[in-house]
Write a protein that holds these residues in place. Structure first.
Motif, PDB file in Angstrom:
ATOM      1  N   THR A 270      -3.700   5.199  -5.132  1.00 52.27           N
ATOM      2  CA  THR A 270      -3.225   5.334  -6.504  1.00 52.27           C
ATOM      3  C   THR A 270      -3.794   4.256  -7.401  1.00 52.27           C
ATOM      4  O   THR A 270      -4.013   3.131  -6.969  1.00 52.27           O
ATOM      5  CB  THR A 270      -1.685   5.293  -6.556  1.00 52.27           C
ATOM      6  OG1 THR A 270      -1.263   5.444  -7.916  1.00 52.27           O
ATOM      7  CG2 THR A 270      -1.117   4.003  -5.977  1.00 52.27           C
TER       8      THR A 270
ATOM      9  N   HIS B 203       2.153   6.421   2.653  1.00 53.40           N
ATOM     10  CA  HIS B 203       1.487   5.135   2.462  1.00 53.40           C
ATOM     11  C   HIS B 203       0.881   5.133   1.072  1.00 53.40           C
ATOM     12  O   HIS B 203       0.140   6.056   0.717  1.00 53.40           O
ATOM     13  CB  HIS B 203       0.379   4.941   3.500  1.00 53.40           C
ATOM     14  CG  HIS B 203       0.885   4.736   4.885  1.00 53.40           C
ATOM     15  ND1 HIS B 203       0.677   3.569   5.576  1.00 53.40           N
ATOM     16  CD2 HIS B 203       1.602   5.549   5.707  1.00 53.40           C
ATOM     17  CE1 HIS B 203       1.234   3.658   6.759  1.00 53.40           C
ATOM     18  NE2 HIS B 203       1.804   4.861   6.869  1.00 53.40           N
ATOM     19  N   ALA B 204       1.199   4.110   0.289  1.00 51.96           N
ATOM     20  CA  ALA B 204       0.661   3.961  -1.061  1.00 51.96           C
ATOM     21  C   ALA B 204      -0.354   2.826  -1.049  1.00 51.96           C
ATOM     22  O   ALA B 204      -0.032   1.704  -0.666  1.00 51.96           O
ATOM     23  CB  ALA B 204       1.778   3.656  -2.048  1.00 51.96           C
TER      24      ALA B 204
ATOM     25  N   TYR C 178      -3.170   0.758  -3.388  1.00 56.03           N
ATOM     26  CA  TYR C 178      -3.796   0.437  -4.674  1.00 56.03           C
ATOM     27  C   TYR C 178      -4.974  -0.469  -4.383  1.00 56.03           C
ATOM     28  O   TYR C 178      -4.823  -1.495  -3.715  1.00 56.03           O
ATOM     29  CB  TYR C 178      -2.813  -0.288  -5.593  1.00 56.03           C
ATOM     30  CG  TYR C 178      -3.375  -0.593  -6.971  1.00 56.03           C
ATOM     31  CD1 TYR C 178      -3.122   0.268  -8.032  1.00 56.03           C
ATOM     32  CD2 TYR C 178      -4.145  -1.722  -7.209  1.00 56.03           C
ATOM     33  CE1 TYR C 178      -3.620   0.001  -9.295  1.00 56.03           C
ATOM     34  CE2 TYR C 178      -4.646  -1.997  -8.466  1.00 56.03           C
ATOM     35  CZ  TYR C 178      -4.387  -1.131  -9.508  1.00 56.03           C
ATOM     36  OH  TYR C 178      -4.890  -1.395 -10.760  1.00 56.03           O
TER      37      TYR C 178
ATOM     38  N   ASP D 268       1.515  -3.358  -8.298  1.00 56.28           N
ATOM     39  CA  ASP D 268       2.901  -3.193  -7.848  1.00 56.28           C
ATOM     40  C   ASP D 268       3.573  -2.004  -8.522  1.00 56.28           C
ATOM     41  O   ASP D 268       4.348  -1.279  -7.891  1.00 56.28           O
ATOM     42  CB  ASP D 268       3.703  -4.468  -8.114  1.00 56.28           C
ATOM     43  CG  ASP D 268       3.283  -5.624  -7.210  1.00 56.28           C
ATOM     44  OD1 ASP D 268       2.611  -5.376  -6.187  1.00 56.28           O
ATOM     45  OD2 ASP D 268       3.638  -6.770  -7.541  1.00 56.28           O
TER      46      ASP D 268
ATOM     47  N   THR E 151       2.029   1.321  -6.822  1.00 54.45           N
ATOM     48  CA  THR E 151       2.563   1.597  -5.481  1.00 54.45           C
ATOM     49  C   THR E 151       4.077   1.779  -5.529  1.00 54.45           C
ATOM     50  O   THR E 151       4.630   2.567  -4.759  1.00 54.45           O
ATOM     51  CB  THR E 151       2.188   0.494  -4.466  1.00 54.45           C
ATOM     52  OG1 THR E 151       2.730  -0.743  -4.895  1.00 54.45           O
ATOM     53  CG2 THR E 151       0.676   0.395  -4.294  1.00 54.45           C
ATOM     54  N   GLY E 152       4.729   1.082  -6.456  1.00 51.08           N
ATOM     55  CA  GLY E 152       6.173   1.229  -6.628  1.00 51.08           C
ATOM     56  C   GLY E 152       6.554   2.630  -7.069  1.00 51.08           C
ATOM     57  O   GLY E 152       7.585   3.169  -6.651  1.00 51.08           O
TER      58      GLY E 152
ATOM     59  N   VAL F 135       5.005   5.363  -6.263  1.00 53.21           N
ATOM     60  CA  VAL F 135       4.917   6.188  -5.061  1.00 53.21           C
ATOM     61  C   VAL F 135       6.167   5.982  -4.204  1.00 53.21           C
ATOM     62  O   VAL F 135       6.796   6.943  -3.751  1.00 53.21           O
ATOM     63  CB  VAL F 135       3.643   5.865  -4.245  1.00 53.21           C
ATOM     64  CG1 VAL F 135       3.603   6.686  -2.964  1.00 53.21           C
ATOM     65  CG2 VAL F 135       2.383   6.097  -5.075  1.00 53.21           C
ATOM     66  N   ALA F 136       6.535   4.723  -4.004  1.00 52.60           N
ATOM     67  CA  ALA F 136       7.711   4.411  -3.175  1.00 52.60           C
ATOM     68  C   ALA F 136       8.990   4.984  -3.777  1.00 52.60           C
ATOM     69  O   ALA F 136       9.840   5.511  -3.053  1.00 52.60           O
ATOM     70  CB  ALA F 136       7.834   2.899  -3.007  1.00 52.60           C
TER      71      ALA F 136
ATOM     72  N   THR G 105       8.206   4.537   2.969  1.00 50.21           N
ATOM     73  CA  THR G 105       6.952   4.252   2.279  1.00 50.21           C
ATOM     74  C   THR G 105       6.426   2.883   2.676  1.00 50.21           C
ATOM     75  O   THR G 105       7.177   1.929   2.779  1.00 50.21           O
ATOM     76  CB  THR G 105       7.147   4.274   0.741  1.00 50.21           C
ATOM     77  OG1 THR G 105       7.744   5.509   0.366  1.00 50.21           O
ATOM     78  CG2 THR G 105       5.822   4.125   0.021  1.00 50.21           C
TER      79      THR G 105
ATOM     80  N   GLU H 227       3.717   0.168   1.245  1.00 51.14           N
ATOM     81  CA  GLU H 227       2.911  -0.168   0.066  1.00 51.14           C
ATOM     82  C   GLU H 227       1.878  -1.211   0.450  1.00 51.14           C
ATOM     83  O   GLU H 227       2.187  -2.174   1.146  1.00 51.14           O
ATOM     84  CB  GLU H 227       3.796  -0.726  -1.044  1.00 51.14           C
ATOM     85  CG  GLU H 227       4.820   0.258  -1.566  1.00 51.14           C
ATOM     86  CD  GLU H 227       5.707  -0.359  -2.639  1.00 51.14           C
ATOM     87  OE1 GLU H 227       5.182  -0.722  -3.708  1.00 51.14           O
ATOM     88  OE2 GLU H 227       6.913  -0.499  -2.379  1.00 51.14           O
ATOM     89  N   HIS H 228       0.646  -1.004  -0.029  1.00 50.58           N
ATOM     90  CA  HIS H 228      -0.424  -1.947   0.288  1.00 50.58           C
ATOM     91  C   HIS H 228      -1.349  -2.099  -0.924  1.00 50.58           C
ATOM     92  O   HIS H 228      -1.699  -1.109  -1.565  1.00 50.58           O
ATOM     93  CB  HIS H 228      -1.225  -1.458   1.492  1.00 50.58           C
ATOM     94  CG  HIS H 228      -2.244  -2.432   1.960  1.00 50.58           C
ATOM     95  ND1 HIS H 228      -1.920  -3.555   2.700  1.00 50.58           N
ATOM     96  CD2 HIS H 228      -3.580  -2.469   1.778  1.00 50.58           C
ATOM     97  CE1 HIS H 228      -3.025  -4.230   2.953  1.00 50.58           C
ATOM     98  NE2 HIS H 228      -4.052  -3.594   2.404  1.00 50.58           N
TER      99      HIS H 228
END
Length: 153
Positions: free
Chosen positions: A9, A34-35, A37, A72, A75-76, A78-79, A89, A91-92
């Motif tokens: 993303t 899994h998100a 960025y 953040d 990915t946030g 997505v979470a 989820t 986040e990475h």
């Protein structure tokens, strides 16, 4: 069929449309989301010095809080969407060449499916800007679902 679904993303509306597809599939298959960025250091190389780029690639954003906040937030999102459906989820955030890091993430985390957006550019815009989705399709071993932003309206 799918246990781990990756959503690369950039926080754009196109990426958000891909999130909807990923969450729907994850819910149907009971998969983790899994998100990822990726801070595209190639696009930043003209405005930053080599030392700053090295720090970013190592995950040290220092005073560049805007980049960290954008990552953040992306990915946030997505979470949050996955969490609304009771999905786990991961986040990475990473820095480098997006398609290469997506490929690495898929391999390192045994990803079963990549769901990502594309802006649907063609012609000279695509030639000048490149296509992360196209490069990912060519390099990743897992199936890739590409969500076209023109269809998400």
């Amino acid at each position: 069929m799918y246990e781990k679904i990756l959503v690369p993303t950039d926080g754009s509306e196109t990426s958000e449309a891909a999130v909807e597809h990923a969450v729907d599939l994850a819910e149907k298959y009971g998969a983790d989301v899994h998100a990822l960025y990726v801070v595209d250091t190639d696009s930043m190389s003209l405005s930053l010095g080599a030392e700053q780029l090295d720090r970013i690639e190592q995950g040290h954003f220092g005073e560049m809080t805007e980049i960290k906040d954008r990552a953040d937030s992306a990915t946030g999102f997505v979470a949050d969407r996955a969490g609304e459906h009771g999905l786990e989820t991961v986040e990475h955030v990473s820095a480098g060449r997006p398609h290469s890091l997506i490929e690495d993430y898929v391999e390192d985390n045994d990803i079963d499916l990549v769901v990502m957006g594309t802006h649907g550019r063609s012609g000279i815009k695509r030639a000048l800007l490149g296509s992360v989705a196209e490069r990912t399709l060519r390099s990743v071993t897992a199936p890739v679902m590409v969500v076209d932003s023109r269809d998400s309206a």
